[in-house]
Design a protein around this motif. Structure first.
Motif, PDB file in Angstrom:
ATOM      1  N   GLN A 114       0.805  18.445 -14.998  1.00 46.89           N
ATOM      2  CA  GLN A 114       0.159  17.358 -14.262  1.00 46.89           C
ATOM      3  C   GLN A 114      -1.354  17.364 -14.461  1.00 46.89           C
ATOM      4  O   GLN A 114      -1.982  16.308 -14.603  1.00 46.89           O
ATOM      5  CB  GLN A 114       0.484  17.470 -12.769  1.00 46.89           C
ATOM      6  CG  GLN A 114      -0.088  16.327 -11.929  1.00 46.89           C
ATOM      7  CD  GLN A 114       0.428  14.964 -12.361  1.00 46.89           C
ATOM      8  OE1 GLN A 114       1.614  14.680 -12.201  1.00 46.89           O
ATOM      9  NE2 GLN A 114      -0.426  14.111 -12.911  1.00 46.89           N
ATOM     10  N   ALA A 115      -1.936  18.553 -14.499  1.00 46.08           N
ATOM     11  CA  ALA A 115      -3.385  18.638 -14.694  1.00 46.08           C
ATOM     12  C   ALA A 115      -3.786  18.105 -16.062  1.00 46.08           C
ATOM     13  O   ALA A 115      -4.825  17.440 -16.197  1.00 46.08           O
ATOM     14  CB  ALA A 115      -3.843  20.087 -14.529  1.00 46.08           C
ATOM     15  N   THR A 118      -3.669  14.280 -16.055  1.00 42.02           N
ATOM     16  CA  THR A 118      -4.851  13.752 -15.362  1.00 42.02           C
ATOM     17  C   THR A 118      -6.086  13.879 -16.245  1.00 42.02           C
ATOM     18  O   THR A 118      -6.916  12.957 -16.308  1.00 42.02           O
ATOM     19  CB  THR A 118      -5.065  14.511 -14.039  1.00 42.02           C
ATOM     20  OG1 THR A 118      -3.885  14.365 -13.220  1.00 42.02           O
ATOM     21  CG2 THR A 118      -6.265  13.976 -13.291  1.00 42.02           C
ATOM     22  N   TRP A 119      -6.201  14.979 -16.947  1.00 41.17           N
ATOM     23  CA  TRP A 119      -7.344  15.209 -17.851  1.00 41.17           C
ATOM     24  C   TRP A 119      -7.351  14.159 -18.959  1.00 41.17           C
ATOM     25  O   TRP A 119      -8.394  13.578 -19.280  1.00 41.17           O
ATOM     26  CB  TRP A 119      -7.225  16.616 -18.436  1.00 41.17           C
ATOM     27  CG  TRP A 119      -8.414  17.075 -19.224  1.00 41.17           C
ATOM     28  CD1 TRP A 119      -9.493  17.781 -18.763  1.00 41.17           C
ATOM     29  CD2 TRP A 119      -8.655  16.867 -20.618  1.00 41.17           C
ATOM     30  NE1 TRP A 119     -10.377  18.015 -19.787  1.00 41.17           N
ATOM     31  CE2 TRP A 119      -9.893  17.457 -20.935  1.00 41.17           C
ATOM     32  CE3 TRP A 119      -7.943  16.228 -21.638  1.00 41.17           C
ATOM     33  CZ2 TRP A 119     -10.434  17.451 -22.222  1.00 41.17           C
ATOM     34  CZ3 TRP A 119      -8.480  16.203 -22.911  1.00 41.17           C
ATOM     35  CH2 TRP A 119      -9.701  16.809 -23.194  1.00 41.17           C
ATOM     36  N   LYS A 121      -5.936  11.156 -18.957  1.00 35.19           N
ATOM     37  CA  LYS A 121      -6.179   9.814 -18.420  1.00 35.19           C
ATOM     38  C   LYS A 121      -7.664   9.542 -18.249  1.00 35.19           C
ATOM     39  O   LYS A 121      -8.139   8.417 -18.459  1.00 35.19           O
ATOM     40  CB  LYS A 121      -5.452   9.669 -17.085  1.00 35.19           C
ATOM     41  CG  LYS A 121      -5.539   8.278 -16.479  1.00 35.19           C
ATOM     42  CD  LYS A 121      -4.696   8.185 -15.217  1.00 35.19           C
ATOM     43  CE  LYS A 121      -4.729   6.787 -14.622  1.00 35.19           C
ATOM     44  NZ  LYS A 121      -3.867   6.691 -13.415  1.00 35.19           N
ATOM     45  N   ALA A 122      -8.406  10.571 -17.901  1.00 32.83           N
ATOM     46  CA  ALA A 122      -9.841  10.405 -17.666  1.00 32.83           C
ATOM     47  C   ALA A 122     -10.644  10.324 -18.958  1.00 32.83           C
ATOM     48  O   ALA A 122     -11.821   9.942 -18.923  1.00 32.83           O
ATOM     49  CB  ALA A 122     -10.354  11.555 -16.806  1.00 32.83           C
ATOM     50  N   ASP A 141       2.973   9.546 -18.979  1.00 34.59           N
ATOM     51  CA  ASP A 141       2.166   8.387 -18.626  1.00 34.59           C
ATOM     52  C   ASP A 141       2.090   7.484 -19.853  1.00 34.59           C
ATOM     53  O   ASP A 141       1.998   7.968 -20.990  1.00 34.59           O
ATOM     54  CB  ASP A 141       0.746   8.788 -18.213  1.00 34.59           C
ATOM     55  CG  ASP A 141       0.665   9.217 -16.754  1.00 34.59           C
ATOM     56  OD1 ASP A 141       1.538   8.797 -15.968  1.00 34.59           O
ATOM     57  OD2 ASP A 141      -0.260   9.982 -16.402  1.00 34.59           O
TER      58      ASP A 141
END
Length: 310
Positions: A114-115, A118-119, A121-122, A141
């Protein structure tokens, strides 16, 4: 305008009309080796101009794949990692299309799934819009670029992650681009058509209304406008699918050179999944896309106020 293409998701199925899907896909895989990560927030690489929609799709897929920003310490793999259940060997999220390019790479990186999502996506170029997400044994995603009207229907980057043990995450990256096949000039309502009969198809609902009587239009100008509505529909790329039955009826168009003459072409809106069935001189043509809009446009052009559920 984006032409909706159903997607099959690994855990959560989000598809407008597919219960089961078999996609005939043109698949290419990126060669293993080091790849220079894109700068955070930078634009996706610009592909070279291509002569055909498929070549453009292949070029865009390569550019989209290069937009993936490898996490710190990530190592690119030559093939899918050996994980229980063969996860990541095939994409769990894919577009249902017979005109699909899927360019793939695999990575192994330190960190939790998950981390890392998120990394990523940013750090993707800001042109990508967040789309579908799945959760389960694997997580993914989908990030999308705008379509190219009439050429590329969808342009997606799918990042799928799963724990590889030991504080590491295995990553599958798919650049999926669907293109719009050109429609052959031969796949048109014959120019000799001067008359069209519009028939309301029977409803399969338990208490559906009986079809209204068919209407034959002998005004050649109106017939030509209705034929043009059929001719502007794109070729369907849904392939072999299981779709819900068209229980609410629809319309059928029968074109002739004159009243009582042999049938030149037949258009049927009950193909399922918004597809249109089309025959010319009794020969089946490639299915077309857009039955819902065709029904409304035909009825409006003909001046008919039928209540037809497509």
């Amino acid at each position: 305008m984006r032409r909706d293409i159903p997607r099959i998701l690994g855990i959560t199925v989000v598809a407008a009309c597919a219960a089961t899907a078999v996609a005939a896909c043109g698949t290419t895989h990126a060669p293993p080796g080091p790849a220079a990560p894109a700068a955070p927030g930078s634009s996706p690489p610009s592909p070279r101009p291509a002569a055909t929609p498929r070549q453009r799709a292949e070029a865009d897929a390569a550019a989209i794949l290069a937009s993936f920003v490898a996490p710190p310490g990530a190592r690119r793999l030559a093939a899918a990692p050996a994980l229980d259940g063969g996860v990541l060997k095939t994409a769990s999220d894919f577009a249902v299309s017979t005109a699909l390019v899927d360019d793939t790479s695999w990575w192994l990186a330190p960190g939790q799934p998950q981390a890392l999502l998120t990394w990523e996506k940013a750090r993707l170029p800001r042109q990508f819009a967040a789309g579908d997400a799945t959760f389960g044994q694997t997580m993914s995603d989908t990030f999308s670029l705008p379509p190219v009207s009439g050429v590329l229907n969808t342009r997606d980057l799918v990042v799928e992650v799963v724990s590889a043990g030991g504080g590491r995450t295995a990553i599958r990256v798919d650049a999926q681009v669907t293109w719009q096949p050109p429609r052959s000039p031969a796949e048109r309502v014959p120019s000799a058509a001067r008359v069209v009969t519009i028939s309301q198809l029977p409803s399969l609902l338990p208490h559906g209304r009986r079809p209204l009587p068919s209407v034959t239009i002998t005004d050649a100008a109106v017939t030509k406008r209705i034929a043009a509505l059929v001719d502007q529909l794109p070729v369907s790329t849904l392939g072999i699918m299981s779709c819900p039955a068209m229980v609410g009826g629809g319309i059928e168009l029968t074109f002739r050179a004159r009243a009582g003459a042999p049938v030149l072409a037949v258009v049927n809106s009950q193909g399922g999944c918004d597809t249109v069935l089309f025959t010319i001189a009794g020969r089946q043509q490639p299915a077309l896309m857009g039955s819902g809009s065709l029904i409304l446009d035909v009825l409006k052009t003909a001046g008919l106020h039928w209540h037809v559920i497509g």
